[in-house]
Motif scaffolding. Structure first.
Motif, short mmCIF file in Angstrom:
data_model
loop_
_atom_site.label_atom_id
_atom_site.label_comp_id
_atom_site.label_asym_id
_atom_site.label_seq_id
_atom_site.Cartn_x
_atom_site.Cartn_y
_atom_site.Cartn_z
N TYR A 65 24.73 40.84 37.54
CA TYR A 65 25.74 41.34 36.60
C TYR A 65 26.26 40.21 35.73
CZ TYR A 65 30.24 42.61 34.73
OH TYR A 65 31.29 42.80 33.87
N GLY A 66 26.35 40.47 34.44
CA GLY A 66 26.90 39.50 33.51
C GLY A 66 25.96 38.36 33.19
N VAL A 67 24.77 38.38 33.77
CA VAL A 67 23.76 37.35 33.49
C VAL A 67 22.53 38.00 32.87
CG1 VAL A 67 22.27 35.56 34.48
CG2 VAL A 67 24.61 35.89 35.35
N THR A 68 22.03 39.02 33.55
CA THR A 68 20.90 39.77 32.99
C THR A 68 21.32 41.18 32.59
OG1 THR A 68 20.22 40.54 35.18
CG2 THR A 68 19.27 38.46 34.38
N THR A 69 22.64 41.45 32.67
CA THR A 69 23.16 42.74 32.20
C THR A 69 24.31 42.50 31.23
OG1 THR A 69 24.97 43.08 33.81
CG2 THR A 69 22.72 43.63 34.53
N GLY A 70 24.70 43.54 30.54
CA GLY A 70 25.90 43.47 29.71
C GLY A 70 27.14 43.40 30.59
N TYR A 71 28.30 43.33 29.94
CA TYR A 71 29.56 43.15 30.66
C TYR A 71 30.31 44.47 30.80
CZ TYR A 71 28.70 38.24 29.62
OH TYR A 71 28.14 36.99 29.54
N GLY A 72 31.05 44.59 31.90
CA GLY A 72 31.92 45.74 32.10
C GLY A 72 31.15 47.04 32.11
N ASP A 73 31.59 47.98 31.28
CA ASP A 73 30.93 49.29 31.21
C ASP A 73 29.48 49.17 30.74
OD1 ASP A 73 31.07 52.26 31.22
OD2 ASP A 73 30.71 51.98 29.07
N THR A 412 63.72 43.25 33.34
CA THR A 412 63.33 43.40 34.75
C THR A 412 62.48 44.64 35.01
OG1 THR A 412 65.42 44.53 35.26
CG2 THR A 412 65.34 42.14 35.60
N MET A 413 62.23 45.45 34.00
CA MET A 413 61.31 46.59 34.17
C MET A 413 59.97 46.04 34.68
SD MET A 413 60.65 49.87 33.76
CE MET A 413 61.73 50.59 32.50
N PRO A 414 59.47 46.53 35.81
CA PRO A 414 58.23 45.96 36.36
C PRO A 414 57.03 46.22 35.46
CG PRO A 414 58.89 47.90 37.59
CD PRO A 414 60.03 47.59 36.66
N ALA A 415 56.30 45.18 35.13
CA ALA A 415 55.09 45.33 34.32
C ALA A 415 53.95 45.92 35.14
CB ALA A 415 54.69 43.99 33.73
N SER A 416 53.95 45.63 36.44
CA SER A 416 52.79 45.98 37.27
C SER A 416 52.58 47.48 37.41
CB SER A 416 52.94 45.35 38.65
OG SER A 416 54.18 45.72 39.26
N VAL A 417 53.59 48.30 37.13
CA VAL A 417 53.42 49.75 37.25
C VAL A 417 52.90 50.37 35.96
CG1 VAL A 417 55.21 49.93 39.00
CG2 VAL A 417 55.83 50.24 36.60
N PHE A 418 52.73 49.57 34.92
CA PHE A 418 52.28 50.10 33.64
C PHE A 418 50.79 49.86 33.43
CE2 PHE A 418 56.81 49.98 32.97
CZ PHE A 418 57.04 51.16 32.27
N SER A 419 50.00 50.16 34.44
CA SER A 419 48.55 50.03 34.34
C SER A 419 48.02 50.94 33.24
CB SER A 419 47.92 50.39 35.68
OG SER A 419 46.51 50.38 35.57
N ARG A 420 46.99 50.45 32.54
CA ARG A 420 46.33 51.23 31.50
C ARG A 420 44.84 51.29 31.82
NH1 ARG A 420 49.45 54.01 29.25
NH2 ARG A 420 48.30 54.10 27.27
N SER A 421 44.19 52.37 31.46
CA SER A 421 42.75 52.47 31.62
C SER A 421 42.09 51.92 30.36
CB SER A 421 42.32 53.92 31.85
OG SER A 421 40.93 53.98 32.10
N THR A 422 41.27 50.90 30.54
CA THR A 422 40.68 50.21 29.39
C THR A 422 39.17 50.10 29.56
OG1 THR A 422 40.96 48.03 30.42
CG2 THR A 422 42.77 48.83 29.07
N GLU A 423 38.53 49.68 28.49
CA GLU A 423 37.11 49.33 28.48
C GLU A 423 36.26 50.50 29.01
OE1 GLU A 423 33.43 47.61 29.46
OE2 GLU A 423 34.82 47.29 31.14
N CYS A 424 36.36 51.63 28.29
CA CYS A 424 35.58 52.84 28.62
C CYS A 424 35.79 53.28 30.07
CB CYS A 424 34.09 52.61 28.34
SG CYS A 424 33.73 52.24 26.62
N HIS A 425 37.01 53.11 30.55
CA HIS A 425 37.41 53.52 31.91
C HIS A 425 36.70 52.74 33.01
CE1 HIS A 425 39.91 56.63 30.26
NE2 HIS A 425 38.88 57.11 29.59
N ASN A 426 36.05 51.62 32.66
CA ASN A 426 35.55 50.71 33.71
C ASN A 426 36.74 50.00 34.33
OD1 ASN A 426 33.68 49.04 35.24
ND2 ASN A 426 34.24 47.41 33.80
N GLN A 427 37.61 49.45 33.47
CA GLN A 427 38.85 48.82 33.94
C GLN A 427 39.94 49.90 33.94
OE1 GLN A 427 39.70 45.40 31.45
NE2 GLN A 427 37.56 44.74 31.45
N ASP A 428 39.84 50.83 34.88
CA ASP A 428 40.74 51.99 34.84
C ASP A 428 42.01 51.78 35.66
OD1 ASP A 428 39.42 52.10 37.27
OD2 ASP A 428 39.15 54.27 37.25
N LYS A 429 42.12 50.69 36.39
CA LYS A 429 43.36 50.34 37.10
C LYS A 429 43.51 48.83 37.00
CE LYS A 429 46.89 50.45 39.90
NZ LYS A 429 48.21 50.70 39.30
#
Length: 521
Positions: A65-73, A412-429
């Motif tokens: 992965y990431g050497v002979t393939t593309g990255y992420g999705d 003080t609003m926690p940033a960690s609860v504001f997860s976003r789904s990114t990169e074609c839902h590969n980085q979904d959490k």
């Protein structure tokens, strides 16, 4: 500040597979220590073994992965063999989309140290030459210009770390002696040749938690100092308010066994007369911002060991993907780039630190208000006679401190609860750890501003209390603190602009100029 500008000896911090402490990173960041890659042949052979294993897999047409393939999705996209060497360059190139203010030179040195620490564990498949290149750039004071915004904190700090990867190859810009310079020009003048990244090295540099971890190290250092400084200010506020120091009695605190809280109470006993004789004539109960100060400061004091463990575990981890186990000759695909532990630590830390700002703000409100300050003049003005009518003391400073406190509390609003789904839902959490770390540093900055305002306030209040009560005698720790404050802040009699003194005090806070109690790990 460039390390060469610092006239104190630099200790060497060796980077190998051994464990580093937060202080190792902060000392490198401050320029009081320098990073040295271990010359131990066994260590270097362990690093080289990972890169050699990857080379052999490539020759055998292995899928990596990431050497002979593309990255992420794009991991399903096979890379033609003749294009594999170009892939790392494309990775850092298309991630060159950061925005926001640039990390400071101090923060950037911390980032480079954190990434060097992780890659030195020997599970990233990088070459020794890559590690040496980071060491060279740190030694030469050539620091990648890294935008602070653009990371969601899973798949690591990809965008900000792309700026480190690019600079290793002689691209983009660097800090040099506080100025922005072309990396190619700066490296040429320093006699450092750009490198060409090997197949996995772009991913190894970028796919990790170095930015959030570095900022967390710096945040921890500042929070630990603020714990002690807020305690000292509380002691001075209690004295100025003619408070009842028996609120910090040892037996009283023995029945509630939070160690950090008990430590804060013990520090206050060092600073104040807490014996039984002093109880006579005092109010039965002071207001919460004095009486409950150990309970407020103690939350942070008790959380610091947990924060340290989380931050140092992340600092000492191999946190890219995939993990290369050269010993067993396996490629392990996982998610160690996920910065959840740092995100949680930074969200918790900014909450506890903001509560220090709120505590100090409440103490200031008592000190400047003649209804609650037990005989001190309104707004702690030092003016007397007819002049008292036109002088306003700390009236405006109290407003400013309240503004800084409100902003800290808002963040003080926690940033960690504001997860976003990114990169074609590969980085979904995702962790949002870098955002949490940046928020925490801003909360620390604001709280330090409140502390600077309170240092002026308690310096004024203690002096006015002694003027009012000839028998009000400071114990040695507070007496020494007053002497040091006197050198920076003159008694405010006639109204004057306080910004220069606030900035001077902020500098002292951030340089940790005052020795405050015993620092404990």
């Amino acid at each position: 500040m460039h390390p060469a500008d610092i006239n104190i000896p630099q200790r060497e911090i060796k980077f190998d597979r051994n464990r580093l402490a937060i202080e190792d990173v902060t000392d490198i960041a401050k320029g009081t220590a320098r990073a040295v890659l271990s010359n131990d042949p066994t260590f270097r052979e362990q690093i080289a073994r990972g890169a050699d294993f990857l080379d052999r897999l490539l020759r055998e047409d292995g899928i990596i992965y990431g050497v002979t393939t593309g990255y992420g999705d794009s991991c399903t996209v096979a890379i033609p063999h003749d294009l594999v060497e170009e892939l790392p360059h494309h990775l850092f190139t298309y991630h060159g989309c950061g925005l926001g203010s640039y990390l400071t030179p101090q923060q950037t040195r911390a980032v480079m140290a954190a990434r060097l620490a992780s890659l030195s564990k020997g599970f990233s498949g990088v070459s020794v030459e890559l590690l040496v290149q980071i060491e060279k750039l740190l030694a030469a004071g050539l620091l990648p210009l890294i935008p602070s915004e653009g990371s969601v904190g899973a798949s690591g700090d990809l965008t900000p770390l792309s700026y480190l990867a690019a600079v290793l190859c002689g691209e983009r810009e660097v800090w040099r002696d506080g100025m922005h310079v072309s990396a190619k020009q700066a490296m040429q003048e320093a006699g450092i040749s750009p490198i060409r990244l090997r197949p996995k090295e772009g991913l190894a540099i970028m796919n990790g938690t170095a930015v959030m971890t570095a900022l967390a190290c710096l945040a921890y250092d500042r929070a630990a100092y603020l714990t002690r400084l807020t305690t000292r200010i509380t002691a001075m506020a209690s004295f100025a308010l003619d408070g009842n120091a028996h609120h910090f009695d040892e037996v009283l605190f023995s029945v509630k066994p939070h160690q950090g809280m008990q430590q804060v109470a013990a520090w206050l006993r060092q600073d104040l007369q807490c014996d039984k004789a002093e109880r006579n004539g005092k109010r039965l109960q002071d207001r919460y911002s004095i009486r409950c100060a150990p309970h407020v400061i103690g939350v942070l004091a008790d959380a610091l060991p947990f924060f340290r463990l989380s931050i140092e575990n992340e600092l000492n981890s191999a946190n890219d993907n995939p993990i290369i186990d050269a010993e067993e000759e396996t490629v392990l695909h996982g998610g160690h780039f996920y910065g959840g532990h740092i995100a949680f630590a930074m969200d918790g830390m900014k909450n506890a630190v903001a509560n220090l700002a709120d505590l100090l703000d409440r103490q200031m409100a008592l000190l400047v208000d003649s209804r609650y300050n037990h005989g001190l003049p309104p707004n702690l003005s030092g003016a007397q006679g007819d002049r008292a009518a036109i002088n306003h003391g700390l009236k405006a400073l109290q407003i400013s401190a309240s503004a800084w406190t409100a902003e800290a509390l808002k963040l003080t609003m926690p940033a960690s609860v504001f997860s976003r789904s990114t990169e074609c839902h590969n980085q979904d959490k995702v962790s949002m750890g870098t955002i949490a770390a940046r928020d925490c540093l801003r909360v620390l900055e604001l709280t330090e501003q409140v502390a600077a305002a309170l240092l002026i306030t308690v310096r004024q209040g203690v002096t006015l209390r002694q003027r009012l009560q000839s028998d009000a005698v400071l114990r040695e720790p507070l007496s020494k603190m007053m002497e040091m404050l006197d050198s920076d802040v003159a008694l405010i009699v006639e109204d004057r602009r306080l910004e220069p003194e606030l900035r001077a005090l902020l500098e002292r806070i951030r340089n940790q100029s005052w020795s405050l109690y015993a620092q404990e790990k």
